[in-house]
Design a protein around this motif. Structure first.
Motif, PDB file in Angstrom:
ATOM      1  N   ARG A  45      56.921  46.567  32.407  1.00 26.94           N
ATOM      2  CA  ARG A  45      56.429  45.204  32.299  1.00 26.94           C
ATOM      3  C   ARG A  45      55.583  44.888  33.536  1.00 26.94           C
ATOM      4  NH1 ARG A  45      60.595  40.792  30.037  1.00 26.94           N
ATOM      5  NH2 ARG A  45      60.811  42.573  28.626  1.00 26.94           N
ATOM      6  N   GLU A  46      54.434  44.278  33.308  1.00 23.38           N
ATOM      7  CA  GLU A  46      53.518  43.996  34.402  1.00 23.38           C
ATOM      8  C   GLU A  46      53.072  42.544  34.389  1.00 23.38           C
ATOM      9  OE1 GLU A  46      50.049  46.438  33.938  1.00 23.38           O
ATOM     10  OE2 GLU A  46      49.356  45.368  32.161  1.00 23.38           O
ATOM     11  N   VAL A  47      52.718  42.061  35.558  1.00 24.29           N
ATOM     12  CA  VAL A  47      52.252  40.688  35.672  1.00 24.29           C
ATOM     13  C   VAL A  47      50.853  40.564  35.076  1.00 24.29           C
ATOM     14  CG1 VAL A  47      51.306  41.021  37.984  1.00 24.29           C
ATOM     15  CG2 VAL A  47      51.974  38.731  37.240  1.00 24.29           C
ATOM     16  N   VAL A  48      50.614  39.445  34.417  1.00 23.14           N
ATOM     17  CA  VAL A  48      49.299  39.127  33.870  1.00 23.14           C
ATOM     18  C   VAL A  48      48.696  37.942  34.624  1.00 23.14           C
ATOM     19  CG1 VAL A  48      48.011  38.386  31.836  1.00 23.14           C
ATOM     20  CG2 VAL A  48      49.911  39.989  31.589  1.00 23.14           C
ATOM     21  N   ALA A  49      49.427  36.837  34.647  1.00 21.33           N
ATOM     22  CA  ALA A  49      48.938  35.621  35.292  1.00 21.33           C
ATOM     23  C   ALA A  49      50.119  34.762  35.697  1.00 21.33           C
ATOM     24  CB  ALA A  49      48.016  34.846  34.356  1.00 21.33           C
ATOM     25  N   LEU A  50      49.934  34.035  36.808  1.00 17.83           N
ATOM     26  CA  LEU A  50      50.977  33.175  37.347  1.00 17.83           C
ATOM     27  C   LEU A  50      50.397  31.810  37.665  1.00 17.83           C
ATOM     28  CD1 LEU A  50      52.323  35.721  40.010  1.00 17.83           C
ATOM     29  CD2 LEU A  50      53.209  35.383  37.697  1.00 17.83           C
ATOM     30  N   ILE A  51      51.261  30.790  37.566  1.00 16.22           N
ATOM     31  CA  ILE A  51      50.850  29.453  37.983  1.00 16.22           C
ATOM     32  C   ILE A  51      52.029  28.790  38.672  1.00 16.22           C
ATOM     33  CG2 ILE A  51      51.372  28.412  35.720  1.00 16.22           C
ATOM     34  CD1 ILE A  51      48.879  26.592  36.241  1.00 16.22           C
ATOM     35  N   SER A  52      51.787  28.296  39.865  1.00  9.62           N
ATOM     36  CA  SER A  52      52.852  27.701  40.659  1.00  9.62           C
ATOM     37  C   SER A  52      53.036  26.227  40.299  1.00  9.62           C
ATOM     38  CB  SER A  52      52.528  27.841  42.137  1.00  9.62           C
ATOM     39  OG  SER A  52      51.445  26.976  42.484  1.00  9.62           O
ATOM     40  N   SER A  53      54.068  25.624  40.879  1.00 11.72           N
ATOM     41  CA  SER A  53      54.280  24.192  40.691  1.00 11.72           C
ATOM     42  C   SER A  53      53.153  23.385  41.329  1.00 11.72           C
ATOM     43  CB  SER A  53      55.627  23.774  41.269  1.00 11.72           C
ATOM     44  OG  SER A  53      55.680  24.085  42.653  1.00 11.72           O
ATOM     45  N   ALA A  54      52.473  23.980  42.295  1.00  8.13           N
ATOM     46  CA  ALA A  54      51.327  23.319  42.942  1.00  8.13           C
ATOM     47  C   ALA A  54      50.011  23.630  42.234  1.00  8.13           C
ATOM     48  CB  ALA A  54      51.233  23.755  44.402  1.00  8.13           C
ATOM     49  N   ILE A  55      50.096  24.290  41.090  1.00  4.94           N
ATOM     50  CA  ILE A  55      48.948  24.624  40.247  1.00  4.94           C
ATOM     51  C   ILE A  55      48.021  25.648  40.911  1.00  4.94           C
ATOM     52  CG2 ILE A  55      47.306  23.702  38.547  1.00  4.94           C
ATOM     53  CD1 ILE A  55      50.009  22.464  38.344  1.00  4.94           C
ATOM     54  N   THR A  56      48.571  26.458  41.817  1.00  6.92           N
ATOM     55  CA  THR A  56      47.802  27.611  42.271  1.00  6.92           C
ATOM     56  C   THR A  56      48.016  28.739  41.273  1.00  6.92           C
ATOM     57  OG1 THR A  56      49.620  28.382  43.661  1.00  6.92           O
ATOM     58  CG2 THR A  56      47.989  26.944  44.689  1.00  6.92           C
ATOM     59  N   THR A  57      47.023  29.595  41.142  1.00 10.43           N
ATOM     60  CA  THR A  57      47.083  30.642  40.122  1.00 10.43           C
ATOM     61  C   THR A  57      46.862  32.019  40.729  1.00 10.43           C
ATOM     62  OG1 THR A  57      44.734  30.348  39.608  1.00 10.43           O
ATOM     63  CG2 THR A  57      46.316  29.122  38.262  1.00 10.43           C
ATOM     64  N   TYR A  58      47.347  33.016  39.991  1.00  7.66           N
ATOM     65  CA  TYR A  58      47.164  34.418  40.358  1.00  7.66           C
ATOM     66  C   TYR A  58      46.876  35.166  39.067  1.00  7.66           C
ATOM     67  CZ  TYR A  58      48.384  39.242  41.333  1.00  7.66           C
ATOM     68  OH  TYR A  58      48.363  40.613  41.438  1.00  7.66           O
ATOM     69  N   TYR A  59      45.957  36.120  39.153  1.00  9.81           N
ATOM     70  CA  TYR A  59      45.631  36.946  37.991  1.00  9.81           C
ATOM     71  C   TYR A  59      45.636  38.417  38.378  1.00  9.81           C
ATOM     72  CZ  TYR A  59      44.004  32.615  35.878  1.00  9.81           C
ATOM     73  OH  TYR A  59      43.937  31.340  35.372  1.00  9.81           O
ATOM     74  N   ALA A  60      46.128  39.238  37.479  1.00 12.38           N
ATOM     75  CA  ALA A  60      45.990  40.671  37.650  1.00 12.38           C
ATOM     76  C   ALA A  60      44.510  41.021  37.596  1.00 12.38           C
ATOM     77  CB  ALA A  60      46.748  41.397  36.546  1.00 12.38           C
ATOM     78  N   ASP A  61      44.125  42.044  38.339  1.00 15.73           N
ATOM     79  CA  ASP A  61      42.714  42.432  38.385  1.00 15.73           C
ATOM     80  C   ASP A  61      42.167  42.738  36.988  1.00 15.73           C
ATOM     81  OD1 ASP A  61      42.881  44.267  41.548  1.00 15.73           O
ATOM     82  OD2 ASP A  61      42.603  42.133  41.113  1.00 15.73           O
ATOM     83  N   SER A  62      43.010  43.278  36.143  1.00 16.22           N
ATOM     84  CA  SER A  62      42.561  43.712  34.823  1.00 16.22           C
ATOM     85  C   SER A  62      42.192  42.551  33.897  1.00 16.22           C
ATOM     86  CB  SER A  62      43.649  44.556  34.145  1.00 16.22           C
ATOM     87  OG  SER A  62      44.847  43.816  34.034  1.00 16.22           O
TER      88      SER A  62
END
Length: 123
Positions: A45-62
């Motif tokens: 299982r791999e990360v795709v996208a994240l969103i924090s309570s502060a609405i900051t985001t993270y995306y996998a490079d792919s």
């Protein structure tokens, strides 16, 4: 306890789009860090996208530039808009919630998981 239910998966042709939804119940998720993960057959299982309570985001490079994660706390729902889908995006997509509100790449940081929704990209 938080219950998560994903929806919106399906079969789509390469280049197509899908919008996944993750509806939460049991508690309001405004203070939770939320994530979308995926697992293809035979892979971890791999990360795709994240969103924090502060609405900051993270995306996998792919998926950068193709996927967008968002949240509607009033609806207790998190979304994943997926555009320009590729065959390598085929996987079961899972929604996850972490009681701490940040963005966490590791699956171990998430106590709550949905059952998953299948996304298949094929012509």
């Amino acid at each position: 306890q938080v219950q998560l239910i994903e929806s919106g998966g399906g079969l789509v042709q390469p280049g197509g789009s899908l919008r996944l939804s993750c509806a939460a119940s049991g508690r309001t998720i405004g203070g939770y860090g939320m994530g979308w993960f995926r697992q293809a057959p035979g892979k971890e299982r791999e990360v795709v996208a994240l969103i924090s309570s502060a609405i900051t985001t993270y995306y996998a490079d792919s998926v950068k530039g193709r996927f967008t994660i968002s949240r509607d706390n009033a609806k207790n729902t998190v979304y994943l808009q997926m555009n320009n889908l590729k065959p390598e995006d085929t996987a079961v997509y899972y929604c996850a919630a972490s009681q701490t509100g940040g963005n966490y790449i590791s699956t171990r940081s998430y106590a709550y998981w949905g059952q998953g929704t299948q996304v298949t990209v094929s012509s």
